[in-house]
Write an enzyme that holds these catalytic residues in place. Sequence first.
Site, short mmCIF file in Angstrom:
data_model
loop_
_atom_site.label_atom_id
_atom_site.label_comp_id
_atom_site.label_asym_id
_atom_site.label_seq_id
_atom_site.Cartn_x
_atom_site.Cartn_y
_atom_site.Cartn_z
N LYS A 118 1.07 -1.00 -0.20
CA LYS A 118 0.39 -0.08 -0.32
C LYS A 118 1.02 1.11 0.48
O LYS A 118 1.14 1.47 0.63
CB LYS A 118 -0.82 0.39 0.92
CG LYS A 118 -2.75 0.80 1.15
CD LYS A 118 -1.98 1.78 0.83
CE LYS A 118 -1.64 3.01 2.24
NZ LYS A 118 -1.42 3.70 1.61
N GLY A 139 -4.44 3.86 -1.96
CA GLY A 139 -5.48 4.22 -1.14
C GLY A 139 -5.04 5.09 0.16
O GLY A 139 -3.86 5.09 0.50
N GLY A 175 -4.61 5.90 4.34
CA GLY A 175 -4.41 4.97 4.81
C GLY A 175 -5.47 4.03 5.97
O GLY A 175 -5.48 3.41 5.92
N GLY A 185 -4.82 1.34 3.79
CA GLY A 185 -4.44 0.58 4.96
C GLY A 185 -4.68 -0.28 6.59
O GLY A 185 -4.02 -1.57 6.57
N GLU A 225 9.32 1.62 11.18
CA GLU A 225 10.58 2.05 10.90
C GLU A 225 9.80 3.95 11.12
O GLU A 225 8.99 3.94 9.72
CB GLU A 225 11.05 2.01 9.32
CG GLU A 225 11.66 0.50 9.34
CD GLU A 225 13.33 0.61 9.68
OE1 GLU A 225 13.52 1.09 10.40
OE2 GLU A 225 13.30 -0.67 9.37
N CYS A 252 13.86 10.98 7.26
CA CYS A 252 13.46 10.24 8.92
C CYS A 252 14.76 10.68 9.18
O CYS A 252 14.17 10.34 10.67
CB CYS A 252 13.08 8.69 9.27
SG CYS A 252 13.94 7.55 7.51
N GLU A 257 9.64 15.39 15.91
CA GLU A 257 9.49 15.48 14.75
C GLU A 257 8.83 16.77 13.78
O GLU A 257 7.84 16.56 13.76
CB GLU A 257 9.42 14.65 14.25
CG GLU A 257 9.91 13.77 12.53
CD GLU A 257 9.52 12.66 12.50
OE1 GLU A 257 8.63 12.47 11.94
OE2 GLU A 257 10.51 11.99 11.78
P1 NAD Z 1 2.17 8.46 7.85
O1 NAD Z 1 2.41 8.19 8.89
O2 NAD Z 1 0.96 9.80 7.74
O3 NAD Z 1 1.66 7.49 6.29
C1 NAD Z 1 2.41 6.36 6.07
C2 NAD Z 1 1.76 5.44 5.31
O4 NAD Z 1 0.97 4.41 6.56
C3 NAD Z 1 0.96 5.65 4.52
O5 NAD Z 1 1.11 4.99 3.67
C4 NAD Z 1 -0.42 6.14 4.88
O6 NAD Z 1 -1.41 5.83 4.12
C5 NAD Z 1 -0.45 4.82 5.75
N1 NAD Z 1 -1.00 4.83 6.75
C6 NAD Z 1 -1.93 6.08 8.24
N2 NAD Z 1 -1.89 5.85 8.47
C7 NAD Z 1 -3.11 4.31 8.13
C8 NAD Z 1 -3.48 3.47 9.90
N3 NAD Z 1 -4.14 3.82 10.38
N4 NAD Z 1 -3.42 2.24 9.20
C9 NAD Z 1 -2.98 1.75 7.61
N5 NAD Z 1 -2.51 2.97 7.23
C10 NAD Z 1 -1.66 3.75 7.37
O7 NAD Z 1 3.76 9.15 7.36
P2 NAD Z 1 4.03 9.95 5.88
O8 NAD Z 1 3.75 11.49 6.48
O9 NAD Z 1 3.75 9.59 4.87
O10 NAD Z 1 5.89 9.76 6.46
C11 NAD Z 1 6.48 10.78 7.27
C12 NAD Z 1 6.79 10.08 8.68
O11 NAD Z 1 7.80 8.16 7.96
C13 NAD Z 1 7.75 10.44 9.40
O12 NAD Z 1 7.18 10.61 10.51
C14 NAD Z 1 9.47 10.01 9.25
O13 NAD Z 1 9.84 10.24 9.57
C15 NAD Z 1 8.79 8.74 8.57
N6 NAD Z 1 9.41 7.43 8.50
C16 NAD Z 1 10.33 6.29 8.74
C17 NAD Z 1 11.36 6.42 7.95
C18 NAD Z 1 12.23 4.82 8.35
O14 NAD Z 1 12.79 4.38 7.85
N7 NAD Z 1 12.25 5.21 9.90
C19 NAD Z 1 11.57 6.37 6.63
C20 NAD Z 1 10.89 8.03 5.70
C21 NAD Z 1 9.52 8.16 6.94
#
Ligand code: NAD
Length: 480
Positions: free
Chosen positions: A178, A209, A211, A215, A253, A287, A387
Amino acid sequence: MSAPNPAILNHAGALYIGGEFSEPLGAGVIPVMEAATGTVLAHAAAAGPEDVERAVEAAARALPDWSRSSPDQRAAFLDLLAKGIRDRTEEFAEAITREVGTPIRHSRSIQVGNPIAITANTGEVLRSYPFEETIGNCLVVKEPVGVVAAITPWNYPLQQVMAKVAAALAAGSTVVLKASEVAPLTALMLAEVAHASGLPGGVLNILVGEGQVAGEALVRHPLVDKISFTGSTRAGRRISELAAARITPVTMELGGKSASLALEDADVATAAKFAVYNSFLNSGQTCTALTRLLVPRSAQAQAVEVAVATARKLAPGDPLDEATRLGPLASAAQLERVRGSIRQGLAEGASLVLGGLEPPPGLEAGYYVQPTIFTDVRPKMAIAQEEIFGPVLVVIGYDSEDEAVEIANGTPYGLAAAIWSADRGRAIEFARRLRAGSVEVNGGAFSTSAPFGGVRESGHGREFGRYGIEEFLVTKSLQL
Ligand code: NAD
């Protein structure tokens, strides 16, 4: 701004399920925005629960054959995926530059270069990976975990996808991905590459789609054997709760608030320059960004001066321009979030020495923010704890190195850190004291083959290379 290459939009509104591109069964679409202009670039599919159902069933059907394929056969597919991405580097880079705002040169070298390296390296590791060992009277075998749900964010959209997809396929597991709804184009382009490689249908299924809809339906699905998630700590917590209902194993992650610590004997100017380049990479939407610079109080003024002079050279501009090194943020939501953090820093009494709330002159249309630096930041201020995910660096002065370690470890996160010292041995000694999944010693380079991941609220589990593959294997003992 020039018109996009049509090749990046070929399957923008589709899903890839069971080896075929199809329309979503749900009616919704998601606008994908161009970061530099704030205009609609494409419409992505909004997969619904029925689409998730189709995709998981396809992955489950493909599992028996794929899990019995040989490591060499799977490695050959990884080579084809790496080659397919490399052959279309320019298109992948353009897509990411448009939807995320990454400067085009960084898109080519990092956003596309890293996933190629990750995929190729995973194939190489797989060819000699020991799937069996003998312990006492037992033959211990490593088997594919099964159907994997992979959920990824938008900031390094192809890298985060390939870190999961390459490792899961290498393990002999099948995948439902996803992809992020904010930056979905490269996931659909990857589907084209996978399709052209002849990867058997159902081995890799790709959905776009929301989250909370697609998700969560994926996370809850009873045929999913493993969840690998990259994204915010907030969403990671929610997914962990849902996964707990069925004891589904998860790899997480998550976010970070990483510190770069210049010890008393360090060259502060080098540490300050490095902090700016590192924390402003991808407009701070990384990140592992080292967003807290910790320096001896006596060297704070010098550190700020160098950081400001370095950041002034990073004028924001059109990310498709070869000369640009700082692009816009990825979305209007991100812009609001970053401005909110800057406002909070001002309200908390930190000293703003560069940037601020106003958009850079002439760049009012896209999601631009000025490179911003705060000093006189106390470790417990929100801008030093949370963050921000924008080009915002905070400089914190310390009085003793023990206090500095305490500050570095004093957030809920533990993703990355950096340490600077004239004495490499001392630097390594301090690196061991930092609670983080990886520590850069005197500017040591990021590796796409060494294990990557976090501790504490930055998550658990590791990606890349052997450690990455092992996230998608389960261990069985045959007692002989
Ligand atoms: P996000 O958590 O909003 O979304 C990430 C993904 O999760 C998206 O595909 C989203 O649709 C899905 N999602 C959101 N809520 C969900 C739920 N309740 N159930 C299932 N899926 C769901 O994050 P973002 O804004 O897309 O990305 C930024 C974040 O990602 C930052 O906090 C960053 O630090 C982190 N990040 C971490 C790493 C790492 O490897 N540690 C790498 C890159 C980014």
